[in-house]
Scaffold this active site. Sequence first.
Site, PDB file in Angstrom:
ATOM      1  N   ALA A 233      -9.239   0.719  29.711  1.00 55.20           N
ATOM      2  CA  ALA A 233     -10.662  -0.313  30.363  1.00 55.20           C
ATOM      3  C   ALA A 233     -10.950  -1.419  29.402  1.00 55.20           C
ATOM      4  CB  ALA A 233     -11.675   0.630  30.510  1.00 55.20           C
ATOM      5  N   ASP A 258      -5.293   1.999  24.968  1.00 55.06           N
ATOM      6  CA  ASP A 258      -4.693   0.690  25.249  1.00 55.06           C
ATOM      7  C   ASP A 258      -5.633  -0.424  24.573  1.00 55.06           C
ATOM      8  OD1 ASP A 258      -2.571  -1.258  26.239  1.00 55.06           O
ATOM      9  OD2 ASP A 258      -3.939  -1.550  27.766  1.00 55.06           O
ATOM     10  N   GLU A 263     -10.064  -5.981  18.366  1.00 54.82           N
ATOM     11  CA  GLU A 263      -8.680  -6.673  18.649  1.00 54.82           C
ATOM     12  C   GLU A 263      -8.399  -8.031  18.045  1.00 54.82           C
ATOM     13  OE1 GLU A 263      -7.725  -5.963  22.749  1.00 54.82           O
ATOM     14  OE2 GLU A 263      -8.402  -4.101  22.969  1.00 54.82           O
ATOM     15  N   HIS A 281      -3.060  -3.224  24.160  1.00 51.98           N
ATOM     16  CA  HIS A 281      -3.851  -4.098  25.357  1.00 51.98           C
ATOM     17  C   HIS A 281      -2.738  -4.418  26.319  1.00 51.98           C
ATOM     18  CE1 HIS A 281      -7.735  -6.013  26.440  1.00 51.98           C
ATOM     19  NE2 HIS A 281      -6.939  -5.538  27.362  1.00 51.98           N
ATOM     20  N   GLY A 283      -2.402  -3.209  29.394  1.00 55.54           N
ATOM     21  CA  GLY A 283      -2.873  -2.872  30.848  1.00 55.54           C
ATOM     22  C   GLY A 283      -2.250  -3.691  31.858  1.00 55.54           C
TER      23      GLY A 283
END
Length: 530
Positions: A233, A258, A263, A281, A283
């Site tokens: 999420a 993820d 980041e 990341h 997703g």
Amino acid sequence: MPKVLISDKLSEAAVQIFRDRGVEVDFQPTLGKDPAKLAEIIGNYDGLAIRSATKATAEILSKATNLKVIGRAGIGVDNVDIPAASQKGIVVMNTPFGNSITTAEHAIAMMFAVAREIPAADASTRAGKWEKSKFMGVEITGKTLGVIGCGNIGSIVANRALGLKMKVVAYDPFLSAERAQQIGVTKVETVEELLPLADFVTLHLPKTEKTANLLNAERVKLFKKGARLINCARGGLVDEAAVAEALHSGALAGAAFDVFAVEPATENPLFDAPNVVCTPHLGASTGEAQENVALQVAEQMSDYLMDGAVSNALNAPSVTAEEAPLLKPWVEVADMLGGFAGQVTESPVTEIEIEFVGEVGKLNLKPLIASLTAAMLRPIVGEGAVNMVSAPFVARERGMKITETKKDPQGAYGSYMRLIVTTENQTRSVAGTVFSDGKPRFIQIKGIGLEAEPQQFMLYTTNSDTPGYIGALGMKLGDLGVNIATFALGRAAKGEEAIALLGVDAELSKETIAEIAALPQVRQAKALKF
């Protein structure tokens, strides 16, 4: 001919959509990484199409002398200064549903990967070790999946899990019992109730003030022994150090992440923990999702630049040019009422009823209903997750019934709007109107009359109607260094429930609200932000 700058990587099909619609395109897919150059040339364009690399900051937008619309291919708009864009009259659009399936599928893939330790087993096998007995996984079938956040993506994950013959329990403060039954999940009332029940826990909610560090160190201790955690999420929802410690101790059997608090994640306590699957990341990273959001943003921006149609806008109502001047002050009332209700309502909402009394009932009500609904949902689902177009869909998704009624003029005000919110526990209302100065006013809360102009920061209290409360509240705010800008009061009857709505000069902290709530007369205290 309007001119659009594409400063991030978008598909050639999206570029062609602009051209086919009569929009001139300057395709510079690496420009977003050079903010100085972007600031230098942004004044030449009517539209800016971006993904995540471009940062549309206030400084860059100050140079955007001709910019009319920013289109974000994707849902997240953290890289766009929406207040700065709004101040310059720039419409900000996103594509909120283009990557839902992809993100849900990634969560399911991560669940399988951590259940069977696939990445570690792959690395071991490639190293020639053949450690067959080392990687003893678990089956998915018959296990319980705990879904925290059961909106669009969460409900897709739940559906896929049910297809895998899993049991699904869900926590979402705004998931109604009716909606839970409809999608086939068992609703629980708290995170604390969900965690001991679940063999796998997956997060699907935005990062807001309410959800930041949702799975803190104390809650990590509540996980079922041997459970596995999946977060596809948002970073910052989980205390990553606490999860790493639980993995090292064996309290948790695995985790799949993820997204991360910081980041790009070049280092993280999870990286050294056992049975952790990490991805950068990904997703929304499928060809289908990237294509979908790129095509959608090109179509939306072209519609706006060529025809004036507004869709999936985060900061503008969907109205025609002729309707805009008449609707503008009432849209502000709708935002005010919805924002108030969304910030004070704590139970799952089952029904939203909007009453239009007098002249306002003769206007185009769709943008007012959508604006009010979106404003109410934003504190619940996050700023970027809902807009005026998606608000009715998101409300229905959460089991909220929306109704509207028109009434003839009545009472002291000839024209006003009233929002009536029904939850599983109670029904409450708030009403507002437009004064002669063209500004919105609160005129009623919970059936109690008062008159208050919305401020950026406000304090709302319900209290016992007893002597000395105003003095006690004022003294407490003074002791806490809070300066009062406006002060409105109302009461049901002498000695019964009373309310106070104050405008203050700065945002109120959780600690300040706790101090106010501790006053003996106070029943409820809420910090509001408009």
